[in-house]
Write a protein that holds these residues in place. Structure first.
Motif, PDB file in Angstrom:
ATOM      1  N   ILE A 152      25.596  45.561  38.650  1.00 34.64           N
ATOM      2  CA  ILE A 152      26.888  45.952  38.082  1.00 34.64           C
ATOM      3  C   ILE A 152      27.771  44.722  37.898  1.00 34.64           C
ATOM      4  O   ILE A 152      27.866  43.870  38.787  1.00 34.64           O
ATOM      5  N   VAL A 153      28.416  44.631  36.751  1.00 37.95           N
ATOM      6  CA  VAL A 153      29.297  43.496  36.442  1.00 37.95           C
ATOM      7  C   VAL A 153      30.690  43.798  36.987  1.00 37.95           C
ATOM      8  O   VAL A 153      31.350  44.745  36.558  1.00 37.95           O
ATOM      9  N   ILE A 154      31.125  42.976  37.937  1.00 36.12           N
ATOM     10  CA  ILE A 154      32.417  43.184  38.599  1.00 36.12           C
ATOM     11  C   ILE A 154      33.456  42.254  37.987  1.00 36.12           C
ATOM     12  O   ILE A 154      33.321  41.034  38.050  1.00 36.12           O
ATOM     13  N   ASN A 155      34.483  42.845  37.395  1.00 42.44           N
ATOM     14  CA  ASN A 155      35.614  42.107  36.846  1.00 42.44           C
ATOM     15  C   ASN A 155      36.760  42.239  37.842  1.00 42.44           C
ATOM     16  O   ASN A 155      37.387  43.302  37.941  1.00 42.44           O
ATOM     17  N   ALA A 156      37.006  41.191  38.613  1.00 37.54           N
ATOM     18  CA  ALA A 156      37.994  41.251  39.687  1.00 37.54           C
ATOM     19  C   ALA A 156      39.384  40.928  39.148  1.00 37.54           C
ATOM     20  O   ALA A 156      39.655  39.798  38.744  1.00 37.54           O
ATOM     21  N   ARG A 157      40.239  41.940  39.139  1.00 37.41           N
ATOM     22  CA  ARG A 157      41.590  41.739  38.632  1.00 37.41           C
ATOM     23  C   ARG A 157      42.457  41.095  39.711  1.00 37.41           C
ATOM     24  O   ARG A 157      42.487  41.547  40.857  1.00 37.41           O
ATOM     25  N   VAL A 158      43.149  40.035  39.313  1.00 40.09           N
ATOM     26  CA  VAL A 158      44.062  39.316  40.200  1.00 40.09           C
ATOM     27  C   VAL A 158      45.476  39.609  39.711  1.00 40.09           C
ATOM     28  O   VAL A 158      45.851  39.222  38.613  1.00 40.09           O
ATOM     29  N   ASP A 159      46.264  40.291  40.539  1.00 39.18           N
ATOM     30  CA  ASP A 159      47.520  40.873  40.069  1.00 39.18           C
ATOM     31  C   ASP A 159      48.762  40.058  40.407  1.00 39.18           C
ATOM     32  O   ASP A 159      49.877  40.580  40.398  1.00 39.18           O
ATOM     33  N   VAL A 160      48.590  38.779  40.681  1.00 39.63           N
ATOM     34  CA  VAL A 160      49.726  37.969  41.136  1.00 39.63           C
ATOM     35  C   VAL A 160      50.805  37.811  40.066  1.00 39.63           C
ATOM     36  O   VAL A 160      51.965  37.515  40.404  1.00 39.63           O
TER      37      VAL A 160
END
Length: 253
Positions: free
Chosen positions: A148-156
């Motif tokens: 599975i391709v994980i797109n890690a959102r960084v919400d800073v």
């Protein structure tokens, strides 16, 4: 699983490979009909938008909708197309990594967005704790035999994060590097508005970066700085509703 594991594996591998070539553009869908339009137009991947799906279901964004309804909607999208589908799974709905992976695969998804906003306590999740959870998602996907391709959102860059503007780029780099070490495939610093900021992130992060277009960032600019992936969130859903509003108001005139 509703789709054969071999098919899911091939779709996941294709989705990952598409992050390494020409910039991957994702006009996000919110139901089966919009997903079919995106796929029929020739886009190689369909991505969902949690804000659009939750609004369509009558709930606020930010894990305001029951995960069962969100996954059911995403499953209808995955069944409507034959291209890889990546699901905006918000912050994972409090699931353990294996449960999240199993539910994604059950609906036929081969990718996911996972954000580091803490929807229960407010602000951002602690980076190390979140990285360990992301590593668990990677491990669970590996165990399931589908990368599975994980797109890690960084919400800073979002106001909810409470990060001073002068510190946002550095904090995004710190978090992004840690998430990549945990095994994610792409970093998504949502809300970046300045070319210099997205260019710095692309330069400093040792992995693909997901960007957004905006007032000062068009597709050509994002391509120029080396962004690997571009997504639109609920933008097209909101545009469709705006067109509907104009059309029905005209019926009254």
């Amino acid at each position: 699983m509703s789709t054969d594991v071999t098919v899911l594996k091939l779709r996941a591998e294709l989705l990952r490979e598409l992050h390494r070539g020409e910039m991957l553009v994702l006009p996000n869908a919110w139901d089966a009909a919009s997903a079919a339009i995106v796929a029929e137009a020739g886009f190689p991947v369909v991505a969902t938008a949690s804000a659009a799906i939750s609004a369509m279901l009558g709930y606020p964004d930010g894990e305001g909708a029951p995960w069962q309804e969100m996954f059911a909607a995403a499953g209808r999208i995955a069944r409507a197309v034959s291209v890889p589908v990546t699901v905006d799974a918000e912050a994972g709905y409090g699931m353990r990594p294996r449960e999240l992976v199993d539910r994604l695969l059950d609906i036929g998804a081969v990718g996911c967005n996972l954000e580091d906003t803490d929807h229960r306590a407010g602000g951002l999740l602690e980076a190390e704790t979140h990285a360990q959870w992301l590593a668990g998602v990677r491990s669970a996907a590996d165990d399931a035999g589908v990368p599975i391709v994980i797109n890690a959102r960084v919400d800073v860059f979002l106001p909810v994060a409470g990060i001073p503007e002068a510190e946002r780029v550095a904090e995004a780099i710190r978090r992004g590097r840690r998430y990549l070490e945990a095994g994610v495939d792409c970093i998504y610093p949502i809300g970046v508005r300045e070319k210099r900021d997205i260019a710095t992130l692309v330069s400093e992060l040792p992995g693909p970066v997901n960007g957004n277009t905006g007032d000062f960032l068009d597709l050509a600019t994002l391509r120029e700085v080396g962004v690997a992936r571009v997504s639109y969130g609920p933008r097209f859903y909101r545009a469709a509703l705006a067109d509907l509003k104009v059309a029905v108001q005209q019926l009254l005139s």
